[in-house]
Design a protein around this motif. Structure first.
Motif, PDB file in Angstrom:
ATOM      1  N   ASP A  95       0.821  -1.200   0.000  1.00 51.96           N
ATOM      2  CA  ASP A  95       0.000   0.000   0.000  1.00 51.96           C
ATOM      3  C   ASP A  95       0.862   1.261   0.000  1.00 51.96           C
ATOM      4  O   ASP A  95       1.855   1.353   0.722  1.00 51.96           O
ATOM      5  CB  ASP A  95      -0.909   0.003   1.219  1.00 51.96           C
ATOM      6  CG  ASP A  95      -1.952   1.084   1.114  1.00 51.96           C
ATOM      7  OD1 ASP A  95      -2.874   0.905   0.308  1.00 51.96           O
ATOM      8  OD2 ASP A  95      -1.821   2.111   1.797  1.00 51.96           O
ATOM      9  N   THR A 154      -5.131   2.125  -3.992  1.00 50.47           N
ATOM     10  CA  THR A 154      -3.809   2.605  -3.573  1.00 50.47           C
ATOM     11  C   THR A 154      -2.822   1.451  -3.500  1.00 50.47           C
ATOM     12  O   THR A 154      -1.752   1.594  -2.924  1.00 50.47           O
ATOM     13  CB  THR A 154      -3.871   3.285  -2.201  1.00 50.47           C
ATOM     14  OG1 THR A 154      -4.424   2.346  -1.282  1.00 50.47           O
ATOM     15  CG2 THR A 154      -4.705   4.528  -2.235  1.00 50.47           C
ATOM     16  N   ASP A 155      -3.208   0.318  -4.079  1.00 50.75           N
ATOM     17  CA  ASP A 155      -2.288  -0.813  -4.158  1.00 50.75           C
ATOM     18  C   ASP A 155      -1.216  -0.476  -5.192  1.00 50.75           C
ATOM     19  O   ASP A 155      -1.536  -0.226  -6.358  1.00 50.75           O
ATOM     20  CB  ASP A 155      -3.069  -2.053  -4.565  1.00 50.75           C
ATOM     21  CG  ASP A 155      -2.203  -3.304  -4.529  1.00 50.75           C
ATOM     22  OD1 ASP A 155      -0.983  -3.162  -4.351  1.00 50.75           O
ATOM     23  OD2 ASP A 155      -2.769  -4.394  -4.667  1.00 50.75           O
TER      24      ASP A 155
ATOM     25  N   TRP B  47      -4.718   5.916   8.594  1.00 53.41           N
ATOM     26  CA  TRP B  47      -4.705   5.209   7.308  1.00 53.41           C
ATOM     27  C   TRP B  47      -6.134   5.069   6.789  1.00 53.41           C
ATOM     28  O   TRP B  47      -6.408   5.317   5.617  1.00 53.41           O
ATOM     29  CB  TRP B  47      -4.050   3.844   7.494  1.00 53.41           C
ATOM     30  CG  TRP B  47      -3.861   3.065   6.246  1.00 53.41           C
ATOM     31  CD1 TRP B  47      -2.835   3.179   5.365  1.00 53.41           C
ATOM     32  CD2 TRP B  47      -4.710   2.024   5.738  1.00 53.41           C
ATOM     33  NE1 TRP B  47      -3.001   2.279   4.341  1.00 53.41           N
ATOM     34  CE2 TRP B  47      -4.134   1.556   4.545  1.00 53.41           C
ATOM     35  CE3 TRP B  47      -5.903   1.445   6.188  1.00 53.41           C
ATOM     36  CZ2 TRP B  47      -4.699   0.537   3.785  1.00 53.41           C
ATOM     37  CZ3 TRP B  47      -6.469   0.430   5.433  1.00 53.41           C
ATOM     38  CH2 TRP B  47      -5.869  -0.016   4.246  1.00 53.41           C
ATOM     39  N   LEU B  50      -7.452   8.515   5.688  1.00 51.92           N
ATOM     40  CA  LEU B  50      -6.811   8.903   4.422  1.00 51.92           C
ATOM     41  C   LEU B  50      -7.401   8.089   3.268  1.00 51.92           C
ATOM     42  O   LEU B  50      -7.723   8.634   2.206  1.00 51.92           O
ATOM     43  CB  LEU B  50      -5.302   8.667   4.487  1.00 51.92           C
ATOM     44  CG  LEU B  50      -4.461   9.692   5.253  1.00 51.92           C
ATOM     45  CD1 LEU B  50      -3.033   9.208   5.376  1.00 51.92           C
ATOM     46  CD2 LEU B  50      -4.490  11.044   4.565  1.00 51.92           C
ATOM     47  N   GLN B  51      -7.570   6.778   3.502  1.00 48.27           N
ATOM     48  CA  GLN B  51      -8.127   5.940   2.441  1.00 48.27           C
ATOM     49  C   GLN B  51      -9.541   6.377   2.093  1.00 48.27           C
ATOM     50  O   GLN B  51      -9.911   6.430   0.919  1.00 48.27           O
ATOM     51  CB  GLN B  51      -8.139   4.465   2.873  1.00 48.27           C
ATOM     52  CG  GLN B  51      -6.789   3.803   2.886  1.00 48.27           C
ATOM     53  CD  GLN B  51      -6.226   3.581   1.498  1.00 48.27           C
ATOM     54  OE1 GLN B  51      -6.817   3.946   0.513  1.00 48.27           O
ATOM     55  NE2 GLN B  51      -5.051   3.002   1.421  1.00 48.27           N
ATOM     56  N   LEU B  54      -9.433   9.515   0.093  1.00 52.20           N
ATOM     57  CA  LEU B  54      -8.897   9.246  -1.240  1.00 52.20           C
ATOM     58  C   LEU B  54      -9.967   8.580  -2.105  1.00 52.20           C
ATOM     59  O   LEU B  54     -10.127   8.901  -3.278  1.00 52.20           O
ATOM     60  CB  LEU B  54      -7.671   8.354  -1.103  1.00 52.20           C
ATOM     61  CG  LEU B  54      -6.768   8.281  -2.323  1.00 52.20           C
ATOM     62  CD1 LEU B  54      -5.328   8.353  -1.875  1.00 52.20           C
ATOM     63  CD2 LEU B  54      -6.963   7.031  -3.114  1.00 52.20           C
ATOM     64  N   HIS B  55     -10.754   7.675  -1.497  1.00 54.65           N
ATOM     65  CA  HIS B  55     -11.784   7.018  -2.289  1.00 54.65           C
ATOM     66  C   HIS B  55     -12.979   7.922  -2.539  1.00 54.65           C
ATOM     67  O   HIS B  55     -13.705   7.722  -3.512  1.00 54.65           O
ATOM     68  CB  HIS B  55     -12.181   5.692  -1.635  1.00 54.65           C
ATOM     69  CG  HIS B  55     -11.161   4.625  -1.913  1.00 54.65           C
ATOM     70  ND1 HIS B  55     -10.013   4.488  -1.167  1.00 54.65           N
ATOM     71  CD2 HIS B  55     -11.083   3.702  -2.893  1.00 54.65           C
ATOM     72  CE1 HIS B  55      -9.286   3.508  -1.666  1.00 54.65           C
ATOM     73  NE2 HIS B  55      -9.909   3.015  -2.708  1.00 54.65           N
ATOM     74  N   ALA B  57     -12.428  10.955  -3.401  1.00 51.25           N
ATOM     75  CA  ALA B  57     -11.926  11.609  -4.615  1.00 51.25           C
ATOM     76  C   ALA B  57     -12.020  10.676  -5.821  1.00 51.25           C
ATOM     77  O   ALA B  57     -12.161  11.135  -6.952  1.00 51.25           O
ATOM     78  CB  ALA B  57     -10.488  12.061  -4.409  1.00 51.25           C
ATOM     79  N   LEU B  58     -11.953   9.368  -5.597  1.00 49.16           N
ATOM     80  CA  LEU B  58     -11.970   8.439  -6.736  1.00 49.16           C
ATOM     81  C   LEU B  58     -13.377   8.198  -7.264  1.00 49.16           C
ATOM     82  O   LEU B  58     -13.572   7.953  -8.450  1.00 49.16           O
ATOM     83  CB  LEU B  58     -11.364   7.090  -6.324  1.00 49.16           C
ATOM     84  CG  LEU B  58      -9.874   7.044  -6.003  1.00 49.16           C
ATOM     85  CD1 LEU B  58      -9.430   5.624  -5.751  1.00 49.16           C
ATOM     86  CD2 LEU B  58      -9.058   7.645  -7.131  1.00 49.16           C
ATOM     87  N   LEU B  72      -7.878  15.430   1.847  1.00 56.77           N
ATOM     88  CA  LEU B  72      -6.823  14.408   1.912  1.00 56.77           C
ATOM     89  C   LEU B  72      -5.460  15.060   2.134  1.00 56.77           C
ATOM     90  O   LEU B  72      -4.706  14.681   3.038  1.00 56.77           O
ATOM     91  CB  LEU B  72      -6.827  13.613   0.611  1.00 56.77           C
ATOM     92  CG  LEU B  72      -5.715  12.599   0.397  1.00 56.77           C
ATOM     93  CD1 LEU B  72      -5.940  11.408   1.293  1.00 56.77           C
ATOM     94  CD2 LEU B  72      -5.674  12.147  -1.056  1.00 56.77           C
ATOM     95  N   GLY B 160      -9.616  -2.128  -2.788  1.00 53.33           N
ATOM     96  CA  GLY B 160      -9.266  -0.791  -3.262  1.00 53.33           C
ATOM     97  C   GLY B 160      -8.039  -0.223  -2.566  1.00 53.33           C
ATOM     98  O   GLY B 160      -7.662   0.919  -2.778  1.00 53.33           O
ATOM     99  N   THR B 161      -7.399  -1.035  -1.726  1.00 55.88           N
ATOM    100  CA  THR B 161      -6.162  -0.589  -1.088  1.00 55.88           C
ATOM    101  C   THR B 161      -5.120  -1.694  -1.224  1.00 55.88           C
ATOM    102  O   THR B 161      -5.428  -2.801  -1.640  1.00 55.88           O
ATOM    103  CB  THR B 161      -6.355  -0.322   0.413  1.00 55.88           C
ATOM    104  OG1 THR B 161      -6.488  -1.585   1.069  1.00 55.88           O
ATOM    105  CG2 THR B 161      -7.580   0.504   0.680  1.00 55.88           C
ATOM    106  N   GLY B 162      -3.912  -1.356  -0.840  1.00 49.27           N
ATOM    107  CA  GLY B 162      -2.858  -2.364  -0.890  1.00 49.27           C
ATOM    108  C   GLY B 162      -2.718  -3.108   0.420  1.00 49.27           C
ATOM    109  O   GLY B 162      -1.731  -3.790   0.624  1.00 49.27           O
ATOM    110  N   SER B 163      -3.697  -2.958   1.324  1.00 46.33           N
ATOM    111  CA  SER B 163      -3.724  -3.615   2.631  1.00 46.33           C
ATOM    112  C   SER B 163      -2.658  -3.074   3.578  1.00 46.33           C
ATOM    113  O   SER B 163      -1.506  -2.899   3.210  1.00 46.33           O
ATOM    114  CB  SER B 163      -3.504  -5.131   2.526  1.00 46.33           C
ATOM    115  OG  SER B 163      -4.432  -5.685   1.658  1.00 46.33           O
ATOM    116  N   TYR B 164      -3.120  -2.813   4.797  1.00 46.93           N
ATOM    117  CA  TYR B 164      -2.192  -2.420   5.850  1.00 46.93           C
ATOM    118  C   TYR B 164      -2.150  -3.565   6.843  1.00 46.93           C
ATOM    119  O   TYR B 164      -3.156  -3.911   7.449  1.00 46.93           O
ATOM    120  CB  TYR B 164      -2.683  -1.131   6.504  1.00 46.93           C
ATOM    121  CG  TYR B 164      -1.968  -0.773   7.781  1.00 46.93           C
ATOM    122  CD1 TYR B 164      -0.582  -0.795   7.852  1.00 46.93           C
ATOM    123  CD2 TYR B 164      -2.675  -0.383   8.903  1.00 46.93           C
ATOM    124  CE1 TYR B 164       0.068  -0.473   9.020  1.00 46.93           C
ATOM    125  CE2 TYR B 164      -2.030  -0.054  10.079  1.00 46.93           C
ATOM    126  CZ  TYR B 164      -0.655  -0.102  10.134  1.00 46.93           C
ATOM    127  OH  TYR B 164      -0.007   0.232  11.290  1.00 46.93           O
TER     128      TYR B 164
END
Lengths: 305, 303
Positions: A95, A154-155, B47, B50-51, B54-55, B57-58, B72, B160-164
């Protein structure tokens, strides 16, 4: 399938010092000097590794623990940032915002270490770095946002795939993102016109300042971390904002060429530009934010896609 | 901390981590959590926010999306500001040399007083390491939450995220730091005075809270409008003494509260003129009120 990517990611550990070395050599050539070899950072690390450390008055656990912790943060960063659109399964996710957090942790630890010894120059530099980071962070998330727009995620893997090919370059948004990320590179790597990495005058140091009192292996770890920061940011920039297409091998080649081009660009900027007055840096970053916001607005508004 | 060190003024503390390891440790964890640093709970929340921005905005129409994008960037800048602020607090309170004798003699309070702090610090760490366990519950509370629920997972695995994944991240950071400590090996080190360009390091050279935020105040001068007065006393052709005072007036105080208070006081003094204390005046007011009401009734305004 992701094995080769993991190998390249881990190769960053060894290759990272090449980047500052290459920039310094190119800069020397551009300035009409012969300069040191590209391998100079390795020699410096080797020399530092065999020297003893220095504990200034008041040094404690945080001062001694900071170099390994900062280096560990950068190692985690190397694992998070994919190369050539792929990443090994290190189990840390990929991320973009987690990367931002990990870099912030490194900044915190180093600033806390300067507070522990209470060295005036280190603290002055930390204060300046953190001040710049207030504006730099806003710019960084804008750059992440623009890269996330086509990917809807955001990946970093998805973002990198969405930025592949030629169609992304037909609209204005990606170009705005390129400008924003170029400024992010200058901030994060501490290069001119924002910071001068060559300075030996304490009063002008920013990124070098907190390193002022370190010596021996501690300094070697921190200098490696500085080089790794170059690697992480430039590989990220090449992945998100430089053209690439084709399979893994082709993309990897283009990525590495892209990192080389970025090093060249940094050397060129350092030759052409003097360091900017620090109080004017926020204005520069503010302009970057405005450009990025305009770019995002054009994408969302559907201009030129 | 106040009990042990006798003050809560930032510029009067210092060096407490070494003297009060438990209190200082809890304080450090709290500061790192509130500054939004991984792998603590503050970063997990940051996080997520922020996500979500950001979404916004998407996925939203232009106006809302741009507001999301601006928020953001604002939040990211605020997070960096929090980092600056709390590294300063940590530095002034926990690290460096004690700035007063009371700090030098400070010790941890009795265990009863430590339990609360330690528990809270442990919760910061625990929630930070496994934020994913509470996330589905929180997501279900959201207004308009759809039937689709997030899978329960120790980390934050959100589409929709890269995972935390804080737990692996924390383990990785700890293992890598330990490994690097091992690689660094037995540390040979030489003591040295702190570098101050060859001057002896004296207490007057130590940094204050105002000094650390000076760059930020300078670049935001247009917004904060700090005031400072420098008074130089000269005598016999030499500068005898320099006194410096500076403060940052609060913008809200100057532009909102002070005018409101002034207007309120003016209205009150006007109202006081009505209150003469004379019975006949009050009878006059009553008479006027009754006549006024009668006139309103007569003209039909009151129905």
């Amino acid at each position: 399938m992701n094995g080769p990517a993991a190998v390249v990611q881990l190769a960053g550990i060894v290759l990272a010092p090449l980047l500052p070395g290459a920039i310094q050599t190119l800069k020397a050539r551009l300035q009409g000097r012969r300069g040191a070899s590209v391998l100079q950072p390795y020699r410096t690390l080797w020399r530092l590794w065999h020297k003893s450390a220095v504990d200034p008055q008041g040094a404690g656990v945080i001062y001694r623990g900071a170099p390994p912790l900062v280096a560990a943060c950068l190692l985690a960063g190397l694992a998070i940032v994919p190369v050539a659109g792929r990443a090994g399964s290190f189990g840390l996710g990929n991320d973009a915002l987690v990367l931002v957090g990990v870099l912030a942790l490194a900044r915190f630890v180093l600033a806390a270490a300067s507070w522990e010894t209470g060295n005036g120059f280190a603290l002055m530099a930390s204060a300046r770095e953190l001040m710049i980071s207030v504006f730099g962070e806003a710019l960084l998330v804008f750059a992440v946002l623009i890269a996330a727009l086509p990917a809807h995620s955001t990946d970093l893997l998805a973002m990198s795939h969405a930025a592949a090919g030629g169609h992304i370059w037909s609209g204005p948004t990606h170009w705005c993102g390129v400008i924003a990320f170029a400024l992010v590179i200058l901030v994060e790597t501490g290069r001119q016109p924002i910071d001068n990495p060559d300075t030996h005058l304490e009063l002008t140091m920013i990124h070098e300042g907190p390193l002022l009192e370190y010596a021996g292996r501690d300094l070697a770890l921190l200098q490696w971390a500085g080089a790794a920061r170059h690697w992480v940011i430039l590989v990220l920039g090449a992945g998100l904002y430089l053209p690439h297409w084709g399979g893994f091998a082709a993309t990897l080649g283009l990525r590495l060429a892209g990192v080389g081009v970025l090093c060249g660009a940094l050397a060129l900027i350092e030759t052409e530009q003097a360091k900017m007055r620090i109080l004017r840096v926020p204005a520069l970053l503010g302009v970057g934010c405005a450009i990025a916001l305009a770019g995002a607005a054009m994408w969302i508004g559907g201009v030129g896609i | 901390m106040e009990r042990a060190a006798g003050s809560l003024d930032l510029d009067h503390l210092g060096g407490l981590l070494r003297r009060m390891p438990w209190t200082g440790g809890a304080f450090l964890v709290g500061c790192m959590a509130i500054a939004g640093l991984p792998p603590l709970n503050g970063f997990a929340s940051e996080w997520l926010v922020l996500q979500s921005l950001l979404h916004v905005a998407l996925h939203q129409p232009l106006g809302i999306a741009l507001a999301g994008a601006a928020a953001l960037a604002g939040l990211a800048a605020t997070a960096a500001l929090a980092l600056l602020c709390f590294v300063k607090v940590v530095g002034l309170v926990l690290l460096g040399q004690p700035r007063r004798a009371e700090c030098a003699a400070a010790v941890d309070p009795p265990p009863g007083m430590l339990v609360g702090m330690t528990l809270l610090a442990l919760m910061c760490i625990a929630l930070g390491l496994v934020p994913g366990l509470v996330l589905p519950t929180l997501a279900g509370l959201a207004p308009g939450a759809s039937g689709a629920t997030l899978a329960r997972h120790a980390g934050m695995v959100v589409p929709g995220t890269g995972s935390y994944l804080p737990l692996p991240l924390a383990l990785a950071l700890a293992a890598l730091t330990a490994a690097l400590l091992g690689v660094r090996g037995r540390r040979r080190s030489a003591p040295a005075p702190s570098w101050a360009c060859g001057q002896p390091v004296v207490a007057a050279l130590s940094w204050s809270s105002a000094g650390f935020t000076k760059p930020l105040r300078l670049v935001l001068e247009a917004v904060f409008r700090p005031r400072r007065e420098i008074e130089v006393v000269r005598g016999g052709g030499m500068v005898q003494s320099v006194t410096y005072t500076g403060h940052v007036p609060s913008l809200l105080d100057a532009s909102v509260y002070e005018p409101t208070v002034r207007a309120g006081l003016r209205a009150a003094s006007a109202a006081r003129r009505l209150q003469s204390g004379n019975v006949r005046t009050y009878a006059g007011y009553l008479l006027g009120l009754v006549i006024g009401l009668l006139v309103l009734v007569y003209t039909g305004v009151l129905g």
